[in-house]
Design a protein around this motif. Structure first.
Motif, short mmCIF file in Angstrom:
data_model
loop_
_atom_site.label_atom_id
_atom_site.label_comp_id
_atom_site.label_asym_id
_atom_site.label_seq_id
_atom_site.Cartn_x
_atom_site.Cartn_y
_atom_site.Cartn_z
N SER A 14 1.17 4.87 1.27
CA SER A 14 0.60 5.84 2.19
C SER A 14 0.77 7.23 1.63
O SER A 14 1.56 7.48 0.74
CB SER A 14 1.29 5.75 3.55
OG SER A 14 2.61 6.19 3.43
N VAL A 72 -14.11 5.46 -8.40
CA VAL A 72 -13.06 5.59 -7.39
C VAL A 72 -12.30 4.30 -7.17
O VAL A 72 -11.19 4.31 -6.66
CB VAL A 72 -13.66 6.09 -6.05
CG1 VAL A 72 -14.12 7.51 -6.17
CG2 VAL A 72 -14.81 5.18 -5.61
N THR A 73 -12.89 3.17 -7.57
CA THR A 73 -12.19 1.88 -7.40
C THR A 73 -11.34 1.53 -8.60
O THR A 73 -10.64 0.52 -8.59
CB THR A 73 -13.21 0.76 -7.15
OG1 THR A 73 -14.05 0.63 -8.31
CG2 THR A 73 -14.06 1.06 -5.93
N SER A 101 0.85 -1.19 0.00
CA SER A 101 0.00 0.00 0.00
C SER A 101 0.88 1.23 0.00
O SER A 101 1.95 1.23 0.57
CB SER A 101 -0.91 0.01 1.23
OG SER A 101 -0.15 0.14 2.40
N TRP A 148 4.83 4.44 -8.44
CA TRP A 148 3.70 3.89 -7.71
C TRP A 148 3.37 2.49 -8.22
O TRP A 148 3.05 1.60 -7.43
CB TRP A 148 2.48 4.80 -7.85
CG TRP A 148 2.61 6.08 -7.08
CD1 TRP A 148 3.65 6.46 -6.30
CD2 TRP A 148 1.66 7.14 -7.03
NE1 TRP A 148 3.43 7.71 -5.79
CE2 TRP A 148 2.20 8.15 -6.20
CE3 TRP A 148 0.41 7.35 -7.61
CZ2 TRP A 148 1.53 9.33 -5.93
CZ3 TRP A 148 -0.27 8.53 -7.33
CH2 TRP A 148 0.29 9.52 -6.51
N SER A 197 -3.68 0.90 -11.09
CA SER A 197 -4.89 0.92 -11.92
C SER A 197 -4.56 1.18 -13.38
O SER A 197 -5.16 0.58 -14.28
CB SER A 197 -5.86 1.98 -11.40
OG SER A 197 -5.24 3.25 -11.36
N SER A 218 -7.28 10.75 -8.20
CA SER A 218 -7.86 10.18 -6.99
C SER A 218 -7.81 8.65 -7.02
O SER A 218 -7.64 8.00 -5.99
CB SER A 218 -9.30 10.66 -6.83
OG SER A 218 -10.06 10.34 -7.99
N VAL A 219 -7.98 8.06 -8.21
CA VAL A 219 -7.89 6.60 -8.33
C VAL A 219 -6.46 6.15 -8.11
O VAL A 219 -6.21 5.12 -7.46
CB VAL A 219 -8.42 6.15 -9.71
CG1 VAL A 219 -8.17 4.66 -9.93
CG2 VAL A 219 -9.89 6.47 -9.84
N LYS A 244 -4.26 7.39 -6.20
CA LYS A 244 -3.90 7.43 -4.79
C LYS A 244 -4.37 6.19 -4.06
O LYS A 244 -3.69 5.71 -3.14
CB LYS A 244 -4.49 8.68 -4.12
CG LYS A 244 -3.78 9.96 -4.54
CD LYS A 244 -4.06 11.10 -3.58
CE LYS A 244 -5.51 11.53 -3.64
NZ LYS A 244 -5.75 12.74 -2.81
N THR A 245 -5.52 5.66 -4.46
CA THR A 245 -6.04 4.47 -3.78
C THR A 245 -5.60 3.18 -4.46
O THR A 245 -5.43 2.16 -3.80
CB THR A 245 -7.59 4.52 -3.76
OG1 THR A 245 -8.07 4.63 -5.10
CG2 THR A 245 -8.07 5.71 -2.95
N CYS A 246 -5.41 3.22 -5.79
CA CYS A 246 -5.01 2.01 -6.52
C CYS A 246 -3.89 2.37 -7.48
O CYS A 246 -4.13 2.68 -8.66
CB CYS A 246 -6.22 1.43 -7.26
SG CYS A 246 -5.86 -0.09 -8.17
#
Length: 1619
Positions: free
Chosen positions: A89, A359-360, A87, A615, A593, A585-586, A588-590
């Motif tokens: 952070s 977002v996913t 992950s 990343w 992607s 935004s995607v 940052k979480t994945c």
């Protein structure tokens, strides 16, 4: 390192076996090529040599010991890599600057400093200031307590370990930096070469035994009684020393405080750091002040230092513009971008155009070309026809509209953009405002206003998310024009009639859209792009990238601007491609992607940044089955970042096994003005990869291309960004001055000429011409051609094969001392200090050809290409390091003292301790100095996530810089290093030998200068008819007035309500004095000549006691009574005066007598040894049989005790003749008679205040209205109301009273008017002072009360000193006080040069009143004691009949007495006049005004006290000048004071704001003192309000402050040590 002990001699190497020598040679080769770290090299080498070394056992034990000292990684640490892979952070560092090659170089550079111990003291921070710091991370507590428990020993051991391990010594690094500078003998700017040898125990133990050589005499004040813990400053408190009185031998009273460490208390936390800092600063010689200087030749360096003659210079030939391949001719190419949309929307309606993700990271909606065409058409129709009326439409073609869409909604943005193009309105895409005060939001508003935008398009969801008022309306954003918001969702749009068609004309030079761009200074400009440029950009990109119909593109970039807009919105429509937009935004979480989208859609092209590459690498373990084999182009759009090469190589190494082809990686360079500058074309499989340039950073700093051959640590490896765009032409011009073509081995700004660039900055014609219409010229100045070029803002060069290399940006260029440094490079160095992981670099074959000149002829040199490989295991010596900072670092420069200074601001991890942060900061300073050879001026750490952000999460640099400069950054740690980087200070002043007083006088005569002297009116020529003249003693005058005018009221005392509480007529005062005299004889059994202390509050009782002592023949000593609420601080002062004056008795009131004997008083002094205490509240009605008459007027009348600003308690003797002469001079100057009335708001205990309160009314017969200053604290209106009520014409006050009224009544002038207060009656308002006139306060007071009748001419000041309490007093007649502006630089050389108002470095001075009758003054050189000319600054000497007789001391010092009271000029005075030295510096100027005698008036200007001047760098500074500069730099500075400790300038500032502002003050204070006074501040101390001690006259007691600081009694909020 321990392994260095194995270094064999050449003979021993030759004796080694051949296979060992071969292995050593291979190791050397690996080290030289960067394939192994220095540490790994040394370990392997020591392992090879260990069997052949006789010291094997010893060295192994040393190595084992060193390894044991290094803590092993814990489980949490060893698991860090996997955690990072799983992950990401929010605290990861900025991977745009990630470079494993550079990280190794930084670590190797830092290894050079590993063996040294840190000589820099850590800042001292109050524990309560910053909550986020753990308690054990603060500065160790004071170890002066007697108990040494286990805990304290453990703390000492921990501190010792911290000194050895964390504070890696930077002393040699600073020494090297300083020795290379030009300030060789700067006071407090050179460092010693000695090392601190002790490292065990506490800081105090380490440094207490280190003595400073050539230490000056200890300060006169050996202790302090100040209490600074309270938040409020105690009012009117004098803080004398514990036992030093002027006139005593300096060595006769040295307390134990000064007996160790050369005057520094050993067990003091702050003082040991001062001592430590002094140990690192070599004490320079302090030459005496020279007599003459020439203003014009003063060495003030107002520019950058002279260039180094050995700096590399470009030697290649002048370059010629490089052309790209021609644009291909396509027969069916659309005439405009809108035509392409119309074609695909009509013929290929179902083809996908754009896919948005949720977002996913999953596809949520796909926009087809048909939908895009129909929705854009509806929007265009709505904009033109449905927003207003038919006759008054809101929009018409050519108008500008704002596009406000979030980064996760590309579909709505694309519809809005093309809708605007079809409606022929100009879209201006901007970011969504999140708050009313977004970083840079005001500048965006300025752009909108300048573009005339009144309409903003947005989506329904976005509109709901905008901040709103309580009424539900969208807030008015700061700086924005009023906007009408239009929602562009389909349900709100009108379907156009079938016969309505948009007007699509062939592309021309009319504007198509405006892209905003933020400049280096933070201003936002709009780059206007024409429809032709937009079309040409599509064609050039299609040709360069070989786009074809139906391809899939994954876009991770911002689709509203730059390459994300050009590729993802323009080129895809032109070529009917399918774009998959991955929002930030995607990511940052994945983070993976975009890789998953490439795999899922078999995408041919991906648009990414280095950040996205890294990343994906961190998260690649989450999904191993992805394939990138479909990618033919991986366009790295920030390939212009020199640090992109490492990310590209690492990504290739990791994903090559997933099908990524090496030739698919295509870096490109872009700018808002020139759009796409260059791009690497997709390569052919199997073809050799392009090489890299390994450049010398030192050469780059001079703008010259040099292959790095010497220090591999200071090399910059850059990759090419391909070739020039098709149809374009490129040249490299000098970044400053004329756009002159660079040489082939020279770095310059890249300029592009093509149809694909921007047109202009909207509304900025001047800036447009300098950017978009550049005509390059040759070295001879002739233009290259008539085709204009566009400046791209990129710095670089054209290499072999016309490959373009970019080494930085103009916006990130830092020009320091004539050398160029790139902000991105310094960011990368800072991030590499504590890297997340150090990757071992494997070897890869590849060659690079880079031009280099030799004998003025270019040649090519090849270098091996190094590519990191994850297949190679990490060496055992490379461990995962803890990151002390989060991922955001800002680097910028500020202009300070005629040069740019580098500032580094980083976000600190919340769990980082103070020691960890300080260690990281010191290592960053070392690394930047070693890699870039430049000093950092300021390094600040701020709490995490507090720096202003750009919309995509980066740092808003210009906003950060603005916060830094205005003191609103709020750092939690800061380190200033002005000594290392300020190298352009003027040389210290040197003495010119052989200039004596006679030479000075001859020089003045030759130059036509008059000797600086002045005099008041001659007393002998003034006739007086007053009967007072026949009395020689004041007591006789009072008796005479009691008989002649018994009922005439002399004194009237007021309380806070303004009512009269007590009066005294001549007879009442006489009788009261008789009773007191009788009590002195009966109760006190005193004899004539005994000293009596008078301890009374301000009032008439004090006056009666004074005259009672005169009647009894005793010597009165007036003393301020102790403060009942602060006995600990004030009672020792009383006790000291009682002891020093050898008082036989104390006269006081019953209340004060009880206080003196109370239990509280016993805690401060020994109350059992008081002399006889007599209260005078209830006196018997008894008369003296005979009043005492002194035998001669030279007998002692009273003693005047006062504490000077330097902390000296001095008592002077006033004779009866001096008292008589003083009263007569004041009477004549102020025209005082029996019918006059004056108001006095002064403290009546010493100096002129005592004379006006107690003496003058009895002598002159006028009535004095007495207003105790303490009453003003309860009623601010009291003084001015009294003046108005009694129509007072002459009033006297102190600066404290004037400041109290100015601050307290500043906003109540209207209240004064309503109360009927009118000050037009005032003829003279005189401030009684023993200092330089406070002109700004006087002007503020005059201006404030001008509206209620106060005349500015009425306000004036007096001047007195210890030797003569009244030298100047304005009086009622004579010319008005004059003011002059003097040059501060000249004043530091003891010269006076008048300048015009507003001149830089000017100081406003006011005349200190008119010289009193009978007074003569002369200006004297304090060293040679010879008179000086009126263009010189010197000591004021005075000759007057009311000069004091001498000092009253326990030990009579004849030499001091003669030097101060009875001294003669060394030359030029035939009359051999006896002079008294005032101890104040000043000068005399003859004015154009006419005095009462008819002659031109000589004005005396007081500059400051000689004892308080600071002699630094051979110059004389006055503390008030530095304090004035410091006070105005920040709104939260309530008060400040400066002093020196040996050669360190210490600045103490009181913080009246929040404690989080404490560290903001450190750089501001350092900047202003350097800018205005050419001094480097050594220590900045931030304290609470009220800590700076101020005496009753409103003067700062700087020496007490210094002693409190050195004794660690200030409880500072923060102490910063500027290195």
């Amino acid at each position: 390192m321990a392994e260095r002990g194995l270094e064999p001699s050449p003979a021993a190497v030759a004796a080694l076996p051949p296979e060992v020598r071969a292995q050593l040679a291979e190791l050397e080769l690996e080290l030289s090529e960067g394939d192994i770290t220095q540490k790994g090299y040394e370990k392997k080498r020591s392992k090879l040599l260990s069997p052949y070394s006789p010291q094997t056992q010893e060295t192994d034990s040393i190595g084992q010991k060193e390894r044991n000292q290094t803590p092993a990684p814990t489980a949490a640490q060893t698991s860090a890599p996997s955690k990072y892979h799983r992950s990401r952070s929010g605290g990861a560092r900025d991977e745009r600057y990630r470079s494993d090659i550079h990280t190794e170089a930084v670590q190797a550079a830092l290894a050079k400093h590993k063996e040294q111990k840190m000589a820099l003291p850590m800042p001292t921070k109050r524990r309560s200031t910053f909550v986020q710091s753990p308690a054990d991370a603060c500065t160790p507590p004071d170890t002066s307590s007697a108990s040494e428990d286990e805990g304290s020993l453990r703390r000492q051991a921990a501190l010792s370990a911290a000194l050895q391990q964390s504070l890696q010594n930077a002393e040699s690094w600073i020494n090297r930096s300083i020795q290379g500078s030009s300030t060789s003998s700067s006071a407090s700017s050179t460092l010693s070469h000695g090392e601190v040898k002790g490292t065990s125990g506490s800081l105090a133990d380490v440094f207490a035994n280190t003595r400073i050589e050539n230490v000056s005499a200890p300060p006169d004040v050996t202790a302090t009684t100040s209490s600074s813990s309270s938040s409020l400053r105690p009012a009117n408190i004098d803080l004398p020393p514990s036992g030093i009185v002027k006139g005593m031998h300096k060595g006769s009273n040295r307390s134990s405080l000064m007996d160790t460490a050369d005057g520094v208390p050993v067990n003091s936390r702050v003082s040991t750091k001062i001592q430590q800092l002094l140990n690192t600063l070599k004490r320079p010689k302090r030459p005496p002040l020279k007599e003459f200087f020439v203003d014009d030749s003063e060495e003030i360096v107002e520019g950058i230092p002279q260039p180094d003659p050995n700096q590399p210079k470009p030697e290649g030939r002048q370059m010629t513009p490089v052309k790209g391949e021609p644009l291909g001719v396509i027969c069916n190419w659309p005439p405009a971008l809108e035509s392409a949309l119309q074609r695909w929307g009509s013929t290929q309606a179902k083809c996908p155009c754009l896919t948005g993700l949720d977002v996913t990271g999953k596809p949520v909606y796909t926009l087809t070309y048909g939908k895009l065409w129909s929705r854009s058409l509806k929007l265009a129709y709505t904009l033109l026809n449905k927003l207003g009326t038919k006759n008054e439409p809101v929009l018409k073609p050519g108008d500008r509209v704002a596009l406000v869409y979030p980064n996760n909604d590309p579909v709505m943005f694309m519809v809005a953009f093309y809708g605007c193009l079809l409606a022929e309105v100009i879209p201006v895409p901007i970011e969504v405002p999140l708050t009313r005060k977004d970083a840079g939001g005001q500048q965006i508003g300025f752009l909108l206003g300048s573009c005339g935008i009144a309409l903003a398009l947005t989506s329904e969801i976005c509109l709901k998310g905008l901040p709103k008022t309580q009424n539900g309306e969208i807030v008015q954003f700061k700086g924005w024009p009023r906007l009408k918001w239009v929602v562009t969702d389909s349900k709100y749009l009108s379907k156009p009639p079938k016969d309505w068609q948009p007007h699509i004309s062939p592309a021309g030079t009319e504007p198509a859209y405006i892209e905003y761009k933020t400049s280096k200074e933070g201003s936002v400009m709009g780059v206007t792009v024409s429809r032709l440029a937009m079309l040409s950009q599509c064609q050039a990109l299609s040709q360069a990238c070989n786009y074809s119909e139906g391809e899939t593109v994954v876009n991770v970039l911002d689709f509203k601007k730059d390459a994300g807009l050009w590729h993802g919105m323009f080129a895809n429509v032109m070529n009917k491609m399918h774009t998959i937009s991955v929002p930030y935004s995607v990511m940052k979480t994945c983070p993976l992607s975009w890789v998953q989208r490439v795999h899922a859609h078999k995408a041919k092209v991906a648009l990414v940044k280095c950040r996205d590459l890294h990343w994906a690498m961190m998260a690649h373990r989450d999904q191993r089955d992805v394939s990138l084999s479909s990618l033919r182009m991986l366009i790295v759009t920030d390939g212009a970042n020199p640090w992109s090469v490492s990310s590209c190589d690492a990504f290739l190494s990791l994903f090559q096994s997933h099908g990524l082809k090496p030739e698919a990686i295509c870096p490109c360079a872009t700018s808002a003005e020139a759009m796409t500058v260059a791009i690497r074309r997709p390569g052919v499989p199997g073809a050799p990869l392009p090489g890299r340039a390994i450049l010398s950073m030192n050469g780059l700093s001079y703008g010259v291309i040099r292959v790095n051959t010497e220090d591999k640590n200071s090399a910059l490896t850059v990759q090419d960004v391909g070739h020039v765009m098709p149809g374009g032409m490129m040249c490299i011009v000098k970044p400053d001055g004329l756009p002159q073509l660079c040489r082939t081995d020279e770095i310059g700004e890249i300029c592009v000429s093509s149809r694909t660039g921007g047109m202009m900055y909207f509304g900025l014609a001047g800036v447009t011409k300098n950017t978009f219409e550049v005509i390059p010229v040759t070295s001879s100045g002739s233009p290259v051609g008539d085709v204009p070029f566009i400046r791209s803002g990129l710095l670089g060069f054209v290499g072999p094969g016309s490959l373009v290399f970019v080494v930085g940006k103009m916006d990130g260029l830092l020009m320091v001392s004539g050398r160029r440094h790139n902000a991105d490079d310094i960011v990368a160095t800072g991030l590499a200090v504590e890297s997340i992981k150090t990757v071992y670099r494997g070897r890869h074959t590849g060659l690079l050809a880079v031009p280099q000149t030799c004998q003025a002829r270019p040649y090519l040199r090849t270098f091996p290409l190094s590519v990191p490989s994850v297949r190679n295991p990490l060496p055992p010596d490379l461990r995962v390091a803890r990151v002390l900072t989060s991922f955001r670092i800002a680097v910028f420069s500020v202009s300070v003292f005629y040069d740019e200074r580098i500032v580094v601001v980083a976000e600190q991890r919340p769990d980082a301790s103070e020691e960890d942060s300080f260690q990281w900061m010191s290592r960053v300073l070392q690394a930047i100095d070693s890699i870039h050879q430049v000093g950092v001026y300021c390094l600040a750490l701020v709490p995490a996530n507090t720096l202003p952000k750009t919309p995509l999460g980066g740092i808003h640099i210009s906003q950060t810089k603005q916060l830094f400069l205005e003191g609103s950054l709020h750092p939690c740690n800061i380190l200033m290093c002005p000594h290392t980087c300020v190298t352009n200070l003027p040389k210290p002043r040197q003495k010119q030998p052989g200039v004596g007083p006679a030479s000075v006088m001859v020089g003045n005569l030759v130059a036509g200068k008059r000797i600086a002297q002045a005099a008041g009116r001659d007393l002998g020529q003034i006739e007086e008819n007053d009967l007072v003249r026949k009395h020689q003693f004041l007591a006789e005058i009072l008796q005479w007035r009691a008989q002649a005018t018994p009922d005439h009221v002399l004194f009237m005392l007021l309380n806070a309500k303004g009512t009269t509480v007590c009066t005294a007529s001549c007879l009442q005062l006489h009788k009261r004095a008789e009773r007191i005299a009788s009590v002195l004889g009966d109760k006190g059994h005193l004899n004539a000549g005994d000293n009596v202390v008078l301890l009374y509050p301000p009032g008439i009782e004090l006056i009666a006691a004074f005259y009672g002592c005169l009647y009894a023949g005793c010597i009165p000593v007036t003393v301020r009574p102790p403060h009942a609420q602060n006995l600990t601080a004030t009672l020792p002062t009383v006790r000291m005066v009682v002891d020093v004056s050898k008082a036989a008795c104390v006269l006081t009131t019953q209340t004060l007598m009880r206080l003196l004997k109370s239990r509280e008083a016993a805690a401060a002094v020994d109350v059992k040894t008081w002399p006889a205490i007599i209260d005078t509240d209830d006196l018997p009605r008894k008369r003296l049989p005979q009043l005492y008459k002194p035998p001669t007027p030279e007998m002692l009348a009273y003693l005047d005790f006062s504490v000077s600003t330097t902390g000296m308690l001095t008592g002077v003797k006033m004779s009866h003749s001096a008292v008589n002469a003083l009263c007569r001079a004041i009477k004549l100057q102020c025209e005082l008679y029996s019918s006059r009335q004056i108001a006095i708001c002064l403290d009546p205990y010493c100096g002129l205040g005592f004379a006006l309160w107690c003496l003058c009314s009895v002598y002159s017969g006028h009535q004095s209205v007495l207003i105790p200053p303490m009453e003003l604290e309860n009623n601010l209106f009291l003084w001015l109301a009294t003046v108005n009520q009694y129509k007072i014409r002459d009033t006297f006050c102190s600066y404290s009273v004037m400041e109290l009224c100015t601050k307290g009544l500043g906003n109540q002038v209207e209240v004064l008017k309503t109360r009927g207060i009118n000050l037009s009656c005032i003829r003279t308002c005189v401030v009684v002072a023993e200092e330089r006139p406070r002109v700004s306060l006087q002007q503020s007071f005059s201006k404030l009360f001008k509206d209620i009748g106060l005349s500015p001419r009425a306000v004036s000041t007096t001047f007195g000193s210890r030797v003569n309490v009244a030298i100047c007093l304005q009086g009622t007649s004579g010319p008005d006080p004059t003011t002059v502006y003097v040059d501060l630089k000249s004043l530091r050389h003891d010269r006076v040069r008048l300048v015009e108002r507003g001149a830089p470095q000017s100081l406003l001075l006011s005349e200190s009143g008119k010289i009193l009758p009978g007074v003569k003054v002369v200006i004297v050189n304090p060293e040679t004691k010879g008179p000086v000319g009126d263009s010189h600054l010197g000591e004021i000497w005075v000759n007057s009949p009311h000069t004091a007789s001498g000092y009253y001391t326990i030990y009579d010092s004849e030499t001091l007495q003669a030097d101060h009271f009875n001294t003669r000029l060394s030359f030029g005075d035939a009359a051999q006049t006896l002079w008294a030295r005032t101890g104040y510096l000043g000068f005399v100027r003859r004015t154009e005004l006419t005095a009462a005698t008819g002659e031109r008036h000589d004005a005396l200007y007081v500059v400051g006290a000689l004892d308080e001047t600071l002699e630094l760098r051979g110059l004389r500074y006055h503390p008030i000048d530095i304090e004035t500069s410091v006070s105005r730099v920040h709104r939260s500075i309530a008060e400040c004071a400066v002093f020196t400790w040996t050669n360190l300038l210490v600045v103490v500032v009181e913080l009246c704001g929040s404690e989080q502002e404490a560290l903001d003050l450190v750089p501001l204070v350092t900047n202003v003192v350097l800018e205005e006074h050419y001094l480097i501040v050594g220590v900045v101390v931030v304290v609470d309000p009220g800590v700076v001690p101020i005496n009753s006259r409103g003067e700062k007691q700087r020496m007490h402050l210094r002693d409190s600081f050195l004794a660690d009694q200030l409880d500072p909020i923060y102490v910063a040590y500027n290195m």
